[in-house]
Structures are given as structure tokens and as C-alpha cells.
Design a protein around this motif. Structure first.
Motif, mmCIF file in Angstrom:
data_model
loop_
_atom_site.group_PDB
_atom_site.id
_atom_site.type_symbol
_atom_site.label_atom_id
_atom_site.label_comp_id
_atom_site.label_asym_id
_atom_site.label_seq_id
_atom_site.Cartn_x
_atom_site.Cartn_y
_atom_site.Cartn_z
ATOM 1 N N LYS A 232 0.867 -1.172 0.000
ATOM 2 C CA LYS A 232 0.000 0.000 0.000
ATOM 3 C C LYS A 232 0.905 1.223 0.000
ATOM 4 N N VAL A 233 0.769 2.084 -0.971
ATOM 5 C CA VAL A 233 1.679 3.219 -1.119
ATOM 6 C C VAL A 233 1.417 4.265 -0.032
ATOM 7 N N ASN A 234 2.505 4.871 0.462
ATOM 8 C CA ASN A 234 2.427 5.980 1.424
ATOM 9 C C ASN A 234 2.942 7.250 0.764
ATOM 10 N N MET A 235 2.163 8.352 0.858
ATOM 11 C CA MET A 235 2.598 9.647 0.326
ATOM 12 C C MET A 235 1.735 10.735 0.959
ATOM 13 N N ASN A 236 2.369 11.635 1.704
ATOM 14 C CA ASN A 236 1.589 12.649 2.432
ATOM 15 C C ASN A 236 2.010 14.087 2.156
ATOM 16 N N ILE A 237 3.035 14.299 1.315
ATOM 17 C CA ILE A 237 3.455 15.662 0.967
ATOM 18 C C ILE A 237 3.790 15.717 -0.522
ATOM 19 N N ASN A 238 3.876 16.937 -1.047
ATOM 20 C CA ASN A 238 4.283 17.163 -2.445
ATOM 21 C C ASN A 238 3.529 16.261 -3.411
ATOM 22 N N SER A 239 2.240 16.125 -3.157
ATOM 23 C CA SER A 239 1.374 15.296 -3.987
ATOM 24 C C SER A 239 0.119 16.098 -4.310
ATOM 25 N N PRO A 240 -0.581 15.757 -5.398
ATOM 26 C CA PRO A 240 -1.786 16.525 -5.750
ATOM 27 C C PRO A 240 -2.879 16.383 -4.700
ATOM 28 N N ASP A 241 -3.709 17.406 -4.585
ATOM 29 C CA ASP A 241 -4.764 17.414 -3.573
ATOM 30 C C ASP A 241 -5.705 16.227 -3.708
ATOM 31 N N TYR A 242 -5.904 15.745 -4.932
ATOM 32 C CA TYR A 242 -6.843 14.644 -5.155
ATOM 33 C C TYR A 242 -6.227 13.269 -4.888
ATOM 34 N N TYR A 243 -4.915 13.246 -4.637
ATOM 35 C CA TYR A 243 -4.250 11.954 -4.440
ATOM 36 C C TYR A 243 -3.131 12.100 -3.414
ATOM 37 N N VAL A 244 -3.526 12.142 -2.145
ATOM 38 C CA VAL A 244 -2.561 12.333 -1.061
ATOM 39 C C VAL A 244 -3.208 11.891 0.240
ATOM 40 N N GLU A 245 -2.405 11.383 1.155
ATOM 41 C CA GLU A 245 -2.914 11.022 2.480
ATOM 42 C C GLU A 245 -2.936 12.268 3.367
ATOM 43 N N ALA A 246 -3.980 12.402 4.154
ATOM 44 C CA ALA A 246 -4.239 13.655 4.874
ATOM 45 C C ALA A 246 -3.225 13.932 5.969
ATOM 46 N N SER A 247 -2.640 12.888 6.547
ATOM 47 C CA SER A 247 -1.738 13.088 7.682
ATOM 48 C C SER A 247 -0.863 11.863 7.879
ATOM 49 N N VAL A 248 0.153 12.027 8.696
ATOM 50 C CA VAL A 248 1.000 10.896 9.077
ATOM 51 C C VAL A 248 0.159 9.832 9.770
#
Length: 459
Positions: free
Chosen positions: A163-179
């Protein structure tokens, strides 16, 4: 144990060992019991071995003169949700390519109906091309990632799935909200995979890359990997622009690799994709931590990322396997990865000269099989034909119907092997075994028949 998949295969076997890149075993028999190799011996001693290993009555498969078996291919780096883009949108460099093509398609996978269709096509195609073990990136969506696991399980492939993790420098429509959300969802994913008790699938911690993960998230993911004794996969030094971006984001670290090291992500079970632009200190660090490198030459050329000097890393005892990196790489076959590996290595020899020795076909074959097993820390159970290892194997028929190969009377086993490696394709893969079981891809969930068939049945 279920004995219906026990089998004895007789004929020619070709595999890599720790000392030789390709060894041809003529007139041999391999007995498979409970999914693992029980014995390897001369064909003349089949009956003796059947009795000795309590396998009387076991099904025997005899290869024809031109057929041979090789270990299943191991893809150490592939993005399953990018498969819909394979062969599309290769006109930009990595970072712009991600924004323009990759993040939009990956965001579609929160729709589970779309995910079910796309993932089944992807896994079908990868398996059809002889990849018996794949190290998959999924998306940030936990439920869709679990659906991918179910599909892989249905089709019988062996896999590590992240499961991919990404929470910064990503588009608003495809990013995790927080750590917290990222870690909680990763925990939920790990626990769900364990509860489903898959026999051929395991989770892998998957921070996309340092650009998309803050330091706190990477540290917590490293802790999570240690807590559950899990492998890790991420990208490293794929392009010069990416390296520069990471250096700006993390100015207090010695290098891109140092960011991963200080956050606990460099372990002997870490798979580092690309590694095209490593510095010597980074190479030394990777070697010290016993990480593996996934060489993805098609992607590196298609996105114009750079030319990995595979010979240099291998000479420094870095573990290395091959990856298709779909869809940065446009082809889902490890055969393509082997061929492009040779093109890149030959290019290195032209640029460097001064006695530089490019990789040869047999070395590429070793990377695609035993090398991949080492990168995934699975060399004790996969990668070649040794007693006690799972029987993950491909039956190759150079003379199959619709084969693109032409075999001549004076072609010996090595000639057939080389011709398949350079010019064969999935039409020459007549049987696929994973854990001793012959696998066949069923039609996908929307009743679209697989185009890869054997004797009229879906592979």
C-alpha cells in the motif's frame, strides 16, 4: 498435504547458481512434492527416486527434445495500477510524468469496480509473460490494495504487495491527509493481509519516495517494518532532478540514501528501485545495509532518467534484480527487461571503453531469476532449481504454435535457450508452475477472456 500437484518433470533444465550465471542440466528429472523440489537426478533414476521419496504413482511430464524449463521470472519493481498507461504518455521526464499521467490514473483505483477490472488485467498479463513472483506497488487506497491481493491470490501468483504511502508534495486529489492516517491505514492493511492467510502473498512497506513522504512518516514506516519484520520498497536516485529536489527538502542529510538510512528504511530486506545516480558513499551505504537494487532499464530509457552502470554495482557486491517498472517501463515482460539491460550495458561499454565488460545474456538471465530472489530476500526458497526450494518454473517450447522462433536441426539446447531469451515471447511459455501447481488465468471479473491461451484454455 494435497498430493494432486505432486509431479516429476523430465528433460532439460536451465538455471543460475551462486557461481554460474546459466547452467544447462540435460537428461535430468526433478521431483516436486508439496510444492517444493524433492529431488534432482538423472532421468535413468526416476523410478528409484520415486520409490525412495515415497512418490510412486506421481504424474510424470516428459519434455520434448527442444523444450526446456527455467525458473519463473521475478519482477522486483512494478506498479500494478499504472498498467492502464503502459505504452502511453512517455513524452515527459519523471516528475512531470507523475503529475500528468501517473497520479491521475492511480487516483481512479479508489473506485473498486475500476480497480477490479484493471488489476485483473494487469496481473493476468504479467503472469502470462512468465513472472511467477512480482513486487507490486499498489496505491494509497487500502481497500483497493487488498483487492489486488485477492486477485493475485485467485490467479496463483507469488507476490509482495505494498500500500503506497505519500503525504506531501502530492496533488490534492491523491494524497494522504496526515501521518496518522497513513500509518493507521498501513497497519490496517498489514493486519488484513495476515488475517486472510494467503500462502503466496506478503505485505511490503512502501513509502513512494522521499519527495512524497515527510521525515516523520518515513521514520514511522521504518518502525512499522521493524515491528512486523517486513520488507521495504521505495525509489532512489532515479533522475538528477529528483535527487536535487530531495537534497533541497532534506538539507541536513548527507545524501538521498542517507535520508532513508536515518529514518530506518535501509535494511537487508529493502528493495531500492533505479539507483541510476548514486554517489560512491551511497553505494557503500547500500552495501553496508545489504539492500537490494531493482534495475529498471526500460523505464530509465523511456523517461530519459539515465543509464545505470549495472556492472559497477555488481562488481561492488550489490544485490541486483530486474524490474519492468510498468508503466515508466512500457513492457510487462521480464524478457524485455533482460534485453534492455543488455542494451544499456552495451551502451556503457561504448561510452567508457578502456576494457569495460558489458553484461552478457546469461548474466541478465541470472538477474531475472536468482538475482531477483536475492533482492527480495527469498533466495532460500526461490530463484533456481535446488532441493528444498519452491518449484516456480516455466516450461519453454521454442517450437510452440505461433512461435516467433525458428529452430534449425543443428540448434542445441544452449542455442534454443539463447534464441528464446533474445527473440521469444509469451507464446513460447507453454506451462507455468508456482509452488508446484500449474497455474491458469481465469477470465477476468467482467468476463473478458484472456488473450493468452494454451490448448484453448485461458492461461
Amino acid at each position: 498435504m494435497d498430493k494432486k500437484n505432486d509431479v516429476v518433470l523430465c528433460g532439460t533444465f536451465i538455471h543460475a547458481t551462486n557461481t554460474e550465471s546459466a547452467v544447462i542440466l540435460n537428461d535430468k528429472c526433478i521431483g516436486v512434492k508439496d510444492g517444493k523440489i524433492e529431488f534432482i537426478d538423472d532421468i535413468s533414476l526416476v523410478e528409484k527416486n520415486l520409490k525412495q521419496h515415497n512418490m510412486e504413482g506421481t504424474k510424470i511430464i516428459k519434455m520434448t527434445e527442444r523444450q526446456f524449463m527455467i525458473p519463473g521470472f521475478i519482477d522486483t519493481h512494478i506498479h500494478a495500477p499504472q498498467y492502464p498507461n503502459a505504452g502511453k504518455g512517455l513524452d515527459k521526464g519523471l516528475l512531470e510524468w507523475l503529475e500528468t499521467y501517473t497520479f491521475p490514473v492511480e487516483s481512479k483505483f479508489k473506485d473498486l469496480k475500476y480497480a477490479a477490472s484493471a488489476y485483473r488485467k494487469a496481473v493476468n498479463r504479467v503472469l502470462c509473460n512468465g513472472t511467477t513472483t512480482a513486487c507490486y506497488y499498489a496505491t494509497i487506497d487500502t481497500d483497493a490494495t487488498l483487492l489486488l491481493c485477492d486477485i493475485i491470490n485467485d490467479l496463483g501468483q507469488r507476490a509482495l504487495v505494498g500500500k503506497v504511502n505519500m503525504n506531501i508534495n502530492s496533488p490534492d486529489y491523491y494524497v494522504e491527509a496526515s501521518v496518522e492516517e497513513s500509518i493507521n491505514e498501513t497497519r490496517r492493511y498489514i493486519e488484513a493481509v495476515k488475517s486472510r492467510k494467503y500462502t503466496t502473498i506478503q505485505p511490503i512497506i512502501t513509502p513512494r519516495f522521499a519527495i512524497a513522504c515527510c521525515k516523520t512518516l518515513m521514520k514511522k514506516l521504518g518502525d512499522l517494518a521493524e515491528e512486523h519484520n517486513l520488507p521495504i520498497q521505495t525509489h532512489l536516485c532515479e533522475t538528477k532532478d529528483e535527487v536535487s529536489f530531495v537534497n533541497k527538502l532534506f538539507p541536513d542529510y548527507d545524501s538521498y540514501a542517507d535520508v532513508y538510512d536515518k529514518t530506518g528504511l535501509l535494511t537487508e530486506k529493502t528493495v531500492l528501485a533505479h539507483c541510476v545516480h548514486l554517489t560512491q558513499p551511497e553505494i557503500d551505504l547500500i552495501k553496508n545495509r545489504k539492500c537490494g537494487v531493482s534495475h529498471c532499464p526500460n523505464s530509465n530509457l523511456s523517461l530519459r532518467s539515465g543509464l545505470l552502470d549495472a556492472r559497477n554495482l555488481l562488481q561492488q557486491d550489490i544485490k541486483m534484480g530486474l524490474g519492468t517498472d510498468v508503466s515508466g517501463g512500457y513492457h510487462p515482460s521480464i524478457l524485455d527487461a533482460m534485453r534492455v539491460t543488455l542494451h544499456v550495458s552495451n551502451t556503457q561499454s561504448l561510452l567508457k571503453q578502456n576494457g569495460y565488460t558489458p553484461l552478457n545474456m546469461k548474466e541478465a538471465f541470472s538477474l531475472a531469476t536468482l538475482g531477483g530472489a536475492k533482492v527480495l530476500s527469498m533466495e532460500d526458497v526461490l530463484g533456481n532449481f535446488e532441493v528444498g526450494k519452491y518449484f516456480d518454473a516455466l516450461l519453454i517450447d521454442p517450437c510452440s504454435e505461433h512461435s516467433v522462433l525458428d529452430i534449425f536441426d543443428d540448434d542445441i539446447a544452449n542455442d534454443c535457450f539463447e534464441k528464446f531469451m533474445f527473440t521469444g515471447d509469451d507464446r513460447n511459455i507453454s506451462r507455468i508452475f508456482i509452488g508446484g501447481k500449474e497455474v491458469h488465468n481465469p477470465v477476468d471479473v467482467f468476463s473478458v477472456q484472456s488473450t493468452c491461451t494454451i490448448n484453448g484454455a485461458g492461461l
